[in-house]
Structure formats: structure tokens, C-alpha cells
Design a protein around this motif. Structure first.
Motif, PDB file in Angstrom:
ATOM      1  N   LEU A   1       0.801  -1.221   0.000  1.00  0.00           N
ATOM      2  CA  LEU A   1       0.000   0.000   0.000  1.00  0.00           C
ATOM      3  C   LEU A   1       0.838   1.278   0.000  1.00  0.00           C
ATOM      4  CD1 LEU A   1      -2.759  -1.094   2.514  1.00  0.00           C
ATOM      5  CD2 LEU A   1      -3.039  -0.730   0.048  1.00  0.00           C
TER       6      LEU A   1
ATOM      7  N   THR B   1      -8.555   3.664   5.398  1.00  0.00           N
ATOM      8  CA  THR B   1      -8.129   2.827   4.268  1.00  0.00           C
ATOM      9  C   THR B   1      -7.401   1.583   4.779  1.00  0.00           C
ATOM     10  OG1 THR B   1      -8.012   4.708   2.782  1.00  0.00           O
ATOM     11  CG2 THR B   1      -6.748   2.750   2.148  1.00  0.00           C
TER      12      THR B   1
ATOM     13  N   GLU C   1     -10.034  -0.758   5.860  1.00  0.00           N
ATOM     14  CA  GLU C   1     -10.649  -1.376   4.681  1.00  0.00           C
ATOM     15  C   GLU C   1      -9.777  -2.539   4.192  1.00  0.00           C
ATOM     16  OE1 GLU C   1     -11.954  -0.208   0.122  1.00  0.00           O
ATOM     17  OE2 GLU C   1     -11.067   1.325   1.399  1.00  0.00           O
ATOM     18  N   ALA C   2      -8.481  -2.316   4.124  1.00  0.00           N
ATOM     19  CA  ALA C   2      -7.558  -3.371   3.710  1.00  0.00           C
ATOM     20  C   ALA C   2      -7.551  -4.519   4.719  1.00  0.00           C
ATOM     21  CB  ALA C   2      -6.154  -2.802   3.538  1.00  0.00           C
TER      22      ALA C   2
ATOM     23  N   PHE D   1      -7.261  -3.545  -4.672  1.00  0.00           N
ATOM     24  CA  PHE D   1      -6.697  -2.274  -4.203  1.00  0.00           C
ATOM     25  C   PHE D   1      -5.732  -1.660  -5.225  1.00  0.00           C
ATOM     26  CE2 PHE D   1      -8.510  -3.869  -0.392  1.00  0.00           C
ATOM     27  CZ  PHE D   1      -8.745  -2.765   0.409  1.00  0.00           C
TER      28      PHE D   1
ATOM     29  N   LYS E   1      -4.506   1.853  -4.957  1.00  0.00           N
ATOM     30  CA  LYS E   1      -3.891   2.272  -3.690  1.00  0.00           C
ATOM     31  C   LYS E   1      -2.519   1.642  -3.476  1.00  0.00           C
ATOM     32  CE  LYS E   1      -8.266   3.277  -1.625  1.00  0.00           C
ATOM     33  NZ  LYS E   1      -9.494   2.692  -1.318  1.00  0.00           N
TER      34      LYS E   1
END
Length: 184
Positions: free
Chosen positions: A29, A76, A79-80, A178, A181
Motif C-alpha cells: 500500500l 483505508t 478497509e484493507a 486495491f 492504492k
């Protein structure tokens, strides 16, 4: 605000199964500076991998993420976290079974606790999962860094069978979900 390493970084600690898998995922990320494998949530000081594997120390395999909040938000990261494992299985992720593989968010501020609880409630209400979310949300008391051979495991052992058959498919699925991101 999260515990500050300096003015430009913050920390998040998650337990979502085998730390070899989750470390490899979060390293991808943008805005994540470091990911460290370790143990949290138990009663034994400075546990070893062998002790944690017995399931008697109370620790979860966890990762400590140092990140740049100007590039990636805690939301975020949450979320991951929820999308990178099954938050409906108690003390289990895939073939890994035991309390050391539980789903847990270790918060280090009231803001992190509130965000984690909000996201968990929102996800449960969404109907995204057939079964209830069992993720624990607990205060971060201690994080013990795992032994050196656990650090950066996938990157250093990518051709090992466990990496090839277990971590790589999870990582590829995560990269697709993702894509916008990820680090370039």
C-alpha cells in the motif's frame, strides 16, 4: 490521533491471521512505510514464536504498520484489514487454527477505536458476510516484534511452497481489489 513516531507518521496494529500473509499485503500500500511482524494481546512478556504457537500466551500474530497519514488514512488501512481475511471465523484463518490467528484490531487511541467500531458495524449491517463479524477491537498494550526470520518473510522466501500456494493467491487478489492504492 494515532501514536506518533514523529510528526509525519502514525501506527496501526492488526491481527488478521498469519503475519507472513498480512505483512506481504500491507507492504503493497502507498503510504505504508514499514510493516513489522510480531505478537500482541497476550499476558506473557516477550513471547517467542514457539510459545505463541501453543495458543497459551493469549497473543495474536499481529503486524505493526508505520504509515504516512498524509498518503493513506487509518480508514483505508481498516478497509484493507477487513478485506484481507475472513473476519467471521473465530480463532481461525484458513488452515491456521488457534487464538493466535484471531481477527483483532489493536487500537492505540480513542479515535482508532471509534473508527474500527464504526467500520465493523457498517460492514456487518451491509450484509457482505453471511455470518457475524467476530473481529475483536482491543486496546494496544504491548507489541512484541517477532524473531528476525519472520520479518519481510514473503519477499525473502517467495519461492517457498507456503508462499507460493498460500500467500501469493491472497496477494494477487488483494492487488486487484486495491489496484489504485498500491505503491508504484
Amino acid at each position: 490521533m494515532s501514536i506518533q513516531k514523529d510528526q509525519k507518521t502514525a501506527e496501526a496494529v492488526f491481527g488478521n491471521g498469519c503475519f507472513w500473509c498480512t505483512e506481504a499485503i500491507f507492504q503493497q500500500l502507498e503510504g505504508v512505510l514499514t510493516v513489522e511482524s510480531g505478537y500482541s494481546g497476550g499476558a506473557v512478556p516477550n513471547p517467542t514464536y514457539e510459545e505463541v504457537c501453543t495458543g497459551t500466551t493469549g497473543h495474536a500474530e499481529a503486524i505493526r504498520i508505520v504509515y504516512d497519514p498524509s498518503k493513506i488514512s487509518y480508514a483505508t488501512l481498516l478497509e484493507a484489514f477487513w478485506s484481507s481475511h475472513d473476519p467471521t471465523t473465530l480463532n481461525r484463518q484458513g488452515n491456521d487454527v488457534g487464538t493466535q490467528y484471531r481477527s483483532v484490531v489493536f487500537y492505540n487511541s480513542d479515535e482508532q477505536r471509534q473508527e474500527a467500531e464504526f467500520y465493523k458495524k457498517k460492514l456487518q449491517e451491509s450484509g457482505a458476510y453471511e455470518h457475524p463479524i467476530v473481529t475483536e477491537i482491543a486496546p494496544l498494550k504491548e507489541f512484541y516484534k517477532a524473531e528476525n526470520y519472520h520479518q519481510n518473510y514473503y519477499n525473502e522466501n517467495g519461492s517457498a511452497p507456503y508462499c507460493h500456494y498460500v500467500i501469493r493467491p491472497k496477494l494477487e487478489k488483494f492487488k486487484k481489489a486495491f489496484a489504485n492504492k498500491l505503491k508504484h
